[in-house]
Write an enzyme that holds these catalytic residues in place. Structure first.
Site, PDB file in Angstrom:
ATOM      1  CD  GLU A 143      -2.280  -1.245   2.880  1.00 13.07           C
ATOM      2  OE1 GLU A 143      -1.967  -0.389   3.724  1.00 13.07           O
ATOM      3  OE2 GLU A 143      -2.975  -2.229   3.139  1.00 13.07           O
ATOM      4  CE  LYS A 145       5.219   5.074   7.006  1.00  9.58           C
ATOM      5  NZ  LYS A 145       4.957   6.401   7.447  1.00  9.58           N
ATOM      6  CG  ASP A 147       4.066  12.522   4.925  1.00 13.23           C
ATOM      7  OD1 ASP A 147       3.983  12.179   6.116  1.00 13.23           O
ATOM      8  OD2 ASP A 147       4.976  13.241   4.477  1.00 13.23           O
ATOM      9  CE1 TYR A 264      -3.280   2.823   8.347  1.00 17.02           C
ATOM     10  CE2 TYR A 264      -3.300   4.591   6.730  1.00 17.02           C
ATOM     11  CZ  TYR A 264      -3.055   4.144   8.017  1.00 17.02           C
ATOM     12  OH  TYR A 264      -2.592   5.017   8.963  1.00 17.02           O
ATOM     13  CE  LYS A 353      10.258   7.004   6.804  1.00 13.75           C
ATOM     14  NZ  LYS A 353       9.218   7.696   7.540  1.00 13.75           N
ATOM     15  CB  CYS A 447      23.986  45.545  -9.947  1.00 12.54           C
ATOM     16  SG  CYS A 447      24.467  44.171 -11.000  1.00 12.54           S
ATOM     17  CB  CYS A 450      27.342  46.674 -13.364  1.00 18.84           C
ATOM     18  SG  CYS A 450      25.651  47.111 -12.923  1.00 18.84           S
ATOM     19  CB  CYS A 465      20.750  45.203 -12.516  1.00 20.50           C
ATOM     20  SG  CYS A 465      22.073  46.145 -13.292  1.00 20.50           S
ATOM     21  CB  CYS A 470      24.535  45.115 -15.963  1.00 18.05           C
ATOM     22  SG  CYS A 470      24.916  43.822 -14.776  1.00 18.05           S
TER      23      CYS A 470
HETATM   24  S1  IVH Z   1      -0.491   0.361   8.750  1.00 13.15           S
HETATM   25  C1  IVH Z   1      -0.362  -1.911  12.525  1.00 13.15           C
HETATM   26  N1  IVH Z   1      -0.729   1.401   6.382  1.00 13.15           N
HETATM   27  O1  IVH Z   1       2.340   5.237   8.907  1.00 13.15           O
HETATM   28  C2  IVH Z   1      -0.126  -1.177  11.256  1.00 13.15           C
HETATM   29  N2  IVH Z   1       0.083   2.802   8.121  1.00 13.15           N
HETATM   30  O2  IVH Z   1       4.794   4.634  10.329  1.00 13.15           O
HETATM   31  C3  IVH Z   1      -0.431   0.229  11.396  1.00 13.15           C
HETATM   32  N3  IVH Z   1       0.544   5.093   7.410  1.00 13.15           N
HETATM   33  O3  IVH Z   1       0.923   5.150  12.109  1.00 13.15           O
HETATM   34  C4  IVH Z   1      -0.137   1.091  10.291  1.00 13.15           C
HETATM   35  N4  IVH Z   1      -0.070   4.868   5.320  1.00 13.15           N
HETATM   36  O4  IVH Z   1      -0.036   6.783  10.377  1.00 13.15           O
HETATM   37  C5  IVH Z   1      -0.364   1.623   7.639  1.00 13.15           C
HETATM   38  N5  IVH Z   1      -1.032   2.183   4.210  1.00 13.15           N
HETATM   39  C6  IVH Z   1      -0.674   2.410   5.469  1.00 13.15           C
HETATM   40  C7  IVH Z   1      -0.221   3.663   5.922  1.00 13.15           C
HETATM   41  C8  IVH Z   1       0.158   3.815   7.262  1.00 13.15           C
HETATM   42  C9  IVH Z   1       0.388   5.709   6.229  1.00 13.15           C
HETATM   43  C10 IVH Z   1       1.068   5.737   8.624  1.00 13.15           C
HETATM   44  C11 IVH Z   1       0.232   5.511   9.858  1.00 13.15           C
HETATM   45  C12 IVH Z   1       1.123   4.785  10.790  1.00 13.15           C
HETATM   46  C13 IVH Z   1       2.475   5.191  10.306  1.00 13.15           C
HETATM   47  C14 IVH Z   1       3.530   4.214  10.727  1.00 13.15           C
END
Ligand code: IVH
Length: 712
Positions: A143, A145, A147, A264, A353, A447, A450, A465, A470
């Site tokens: 999935e 992640k 932010d 998720y 990451k 400037c 110049c 300028c 220049c």
């Molecule tokens: S699963 C027990 N899935 O990342 C598993 N977390 O670094 C719990 N996050 O606290 C998290 N996308 O805030 C999961 N697809 C995703 C996510 C996700 C973002 C965040 C979430 C979590 C943090 C952990």
């Protein structure tokens, strides 16, 4: 934030200032002292992040601190204490919202920074399963992640009853009223919802909503300053802005910000049997009406998982929201249960990451560069830092107001951001680390090239300028004239222009066509071949389209698109030179600012004389032939994403324009159709889907061009 919060660190800072240390330095230190120091720093950052919603360092810098602490604790397990940030999830909650005890703990995730660490995780899980006698193939769910901010939504009898933040994993904060304003979160689930269902996911601020909030805050700050009041901090990234938007006392403020949600994970379930796999659980959540991210995939091998991660390293900016990694989860819930958890994170999942796009470093100086139109652009001279995939030592600060708004000062520790192909940017200072008495930076009055005056006209954002002689301006103008979008002269780059200027072979762009080649041949760097090549490149440039010539003339406010519009709209250089401001402003694609500037340029006798010399040298002064193709796409806006076989991006756009259509770079309500080629951009496709814009496969492109209708 937990240790390994999905979080932030400080490059270039000394230990006293905070920040992770190099390995050699660590080896020489008293481990207990350093562990205490790291724990203090991490706790302070956790407080800024979780309680104050005002993190002071980027996630990548924070992660380095946590890594260092984890490594030291691994070397000295006797020094591990239960209150160490490595043993805890998240941070304490603030007093503003009521506490909520989570029925099922909300955990954090361990991180993998690269392919090796991903493989190590795979090996660890395989070993653990083997030790339990559970050998066999493992399926993985990948999935994005997101932010944002972790959230647990509780539904009872299918109705939304509560939303809680993660907090320390056991107790979060009740933010129900605020979360109820998020449009993506349903009030009711579809029929068949269990008695109790907790859905976990991420609340996030889409990038366009973030940019709106940023622009609005800047505008409000300007008004506040004009009225003698102090402005509010300008949000620095979508995640912080999202967290701040969510934790508002007044839920109507949250409602106005445009937050969204991806689901998720399941939490507590009462009155139903959860599906046996995580992918099944996601499908169930989707069927119940919760938003589950469509970029989720199931794989049978870690190689495929890694390819998925590598894909998102490249494509993260195709998305209309920010991600900071890929979360990999073991699909089978029985296998998950067998793997279990550590004190803070499941063993059955890992966060891969993505490379950090924000880091901190020291702002050594602010200098000013002079561009081809005399524009004086302040830029940051930074202690080099690796961010967004490359080492950054310089970053633009745009203009005087931007430096003021950001309040960055030489000597500050600053956050630097480099996202994808976007040029590096200084986000703002880390005020906690500002040395006492650091003076504000003043825009220079002269400037740097110049020594002439730098002038900022009333109502203009730019300082310029104004000295036509220049040397830096001269260099930039001639270099621009020879550059790719203009006359495209190979062998006439900045270095060569500098050399020819120094030797007096060039003074302005028209001199390019009367270079003394015998003199150049005498130069040590030039032989017969290079002079011949230069000569033929210069000769060939005379045939460039009129739009390129116009762009090459260094007219203030006239860019490449403006040049094309004028060449097409007025047809010849002579017509443009003779046109009134109104004539120019009437051209489709040229507004009043361009019109005034172009008109003023051609009224100036010195410029007219320059242009006459170019005409005498034989440059092309005629615009493009009007298209003779049937105008099947007149008034229609067609967006192309990905590659259409047989067409470069420019060719596809030109084919649309030649038939009277427009081909903008982004999808909107006005888009007639989106042509989806190979490797399309995810954000364009998603946007088209959400707006219900028809999509045309690449093999239907020809039919669309010929008929102007959507292929049946
Ligand atoms: S699963 C027990 N899935 O990342 C598993 N977390 O670094 C719990 N996050 O606290 C998290 N996308 O805030 C999961 N697809 C995703 C996510 C996700 C973002 C965040 C979430 C979590 C943090 C952990």
């Amino acid at each position: 934030m937990a240790a390994a919060k999905d979080a932030p660190p400080t490059a270039g800072a000394s230990p006293d200032e905070g920040g992770a240390l190099p390995a050699e330095a660590i080896a020489e230190m008293d481990p207990a002292g350093r562990i205490d120091d790291l724990r203090d720093q991490i706790r302070a950052h956790n407080r800024s992040y979780y309680e104050l919603d005002a993190p002071t360092i980027p996630d990548a810098d924070y992660d380095l601190l946590v890594r260092e602490l984890q490594e030291l604790e691994a070397l000295h397990p006797d020094l591990i204490t239960p209150d160490s940030p490595t043993q805890q999830v998240g941070g304490p909650t603030s007093a503003q919202f009521a506490p909520v005890t989570h029925a099922v703990r909300m955990m954090s995730l361990d991180n993998a920074m690269d392919r090796d660490e991903l493989r190590d995780w795979g090996d660890r899980t395989a070993r653990k399963l083997a030790s339990l006698g559970l050998e066999g193939a493992v399926r993985y769910v990948c999935e994005l992640k997101i932010d944002g901010l972790a959230m647990s939504l509780r539904y009872e009898g299918g109705r939304f009853v509560q939303a809680a933040t993660r907090g320390d994993g056991r107790t979060g904060e009740d933010v129900t009223a605020n979360v109820a304003t998020i449009g993506a979160i349903p009030d009711r689930l579809a029929d068949g919802a269990p008695e109790v269902l907790e859905a976990r996911g991420e609340v996030y601020l889409p990038i366009d909503a973030f940019q709106r909030l940023q622009a609005q805050t800047i505008a409000e700050n300007e008004a506040a300053e004009a009225a003698g009041r102090k402005g509010r901090p300008v949000p620095v990234n979508p995640r912080n802005a999202g967290a701040g938007s969510l934790r508002q006392k007044d839920a109507s403020v949250t409602a106005s910000r445009g937050l969204s949600f991806w689901c998720y994970q399941l939490g507590e379930i009462v009155g139903a049997e959860a599906p046996p796999t995580h992918s099944g659980a996601l499908q169930w959540l989707r069927e119940l009406g919760l938003p589950v991210n469509p970029e989720t995939k199931v794989f049978d091998s870690l190689e495929e998982v890694y390819d998925f991660c590598a894909h998102w390293v490249e494509h993260r900016h195709d998305l209309p929201y920010e991600i900071d990694g890929v979360v990999v989860k073991v699909d089978d819930l029985a296998v998950q249960a067998a793997l279990g958890t550590t004190s803070k994170a499941p063993r059955w999942a890992i966060a891969y990451k993505l490379p950090p796009e924000e880091r901190t470093t020291v702002l050594q100086d602010i200098q000013v560069s002079i561009g081809r139109t005399g524009k004086a652009t302040p830029f940051a001279v930074l202690e080099p830092v690796f961010v967004g995939g490359s080492t950054v030592g310089l970053a633009t600060l745009h203009n005087e107001d931007q430096v003021k708004v950001k309040d960055v000062r030489p000597g500050d520790t600053v956050i630097v951001r480099k996202a994808g192909d976007v040029i590096p940017e200084v986000v703002g200072p880390v005020l906690e680390l500002r040395p006492k008495g650091l003076p504000e930076w003043e825009f220079p009055k002269e400037c740097p090239s110049c020594g002439g005056p730098l002038v900022r006209e009333e109502g203009e954002a730019q300082t310029r300028c104004v000295n036509p002689d220049c040397p830096q301006k001269r260099l930039a103008r001639i270099t621009h004239f020879g550059s790719r979008g203009a006359m495209d002269i190979e062998g006439l780059g900045e270095q060569q222009v500098q050399l020819f200027l120094e030797l007096g072979l060039l003074r302005d762009v028209a001199d390019v066509y009367s270079l003394d080649y015998d003199r150049i041949l005498e130069l040590p760097r030039y032989g017969e071949t290079s002079v011949r090549n230069l000569r033929s490149a210069i000769e060939a440039s005379k045939q460039r389209p009129l739009a390129n010539l116009l762009f090459g003339l260094n007219i203030v406010h006239l860019g490449q698109a403006g040049g094309e519009a004028l060449a097409e709209g007025l047809g010849s250089l002579q017509a443009i030179m003779d046109a009134s401001v109104d004539d120019i402003a009437a051209v489709d694609g040229a507004g009043p600012i361009v019109a005034a500037s172009v008109h003023a340029f051609f009224q100036d006798p010195a410029n007219r004389e320059l242009v006459e010399r170019l005409i005498a040298a034989g440059v092309n002064t005629e615009g493009p032939e009007r298209s003779v193709l049937p105008q099947t796409l007149a008034g229609r806006s067609i967006v192309v994403t990905g590659t259409v076989p047989g067409y470069s991006r420019e060719d596809a756009e030109a084919a649309i324009k030649a038939r009277g259509g427009k081909s903008p770079g982004s999808v909107s309500k006005k888009t007639f159709a989106v042509v989806v080629g190979e490797e399309p951009g995810a954000s364009k496709v998603t946007k088209a889907e959400s707006l219900g814009i028809p999509m045309v496969e690449a093999d239907g492109f020809e039919a669309l061009l010929t008929t102007g209708e959507l292929p049946g």
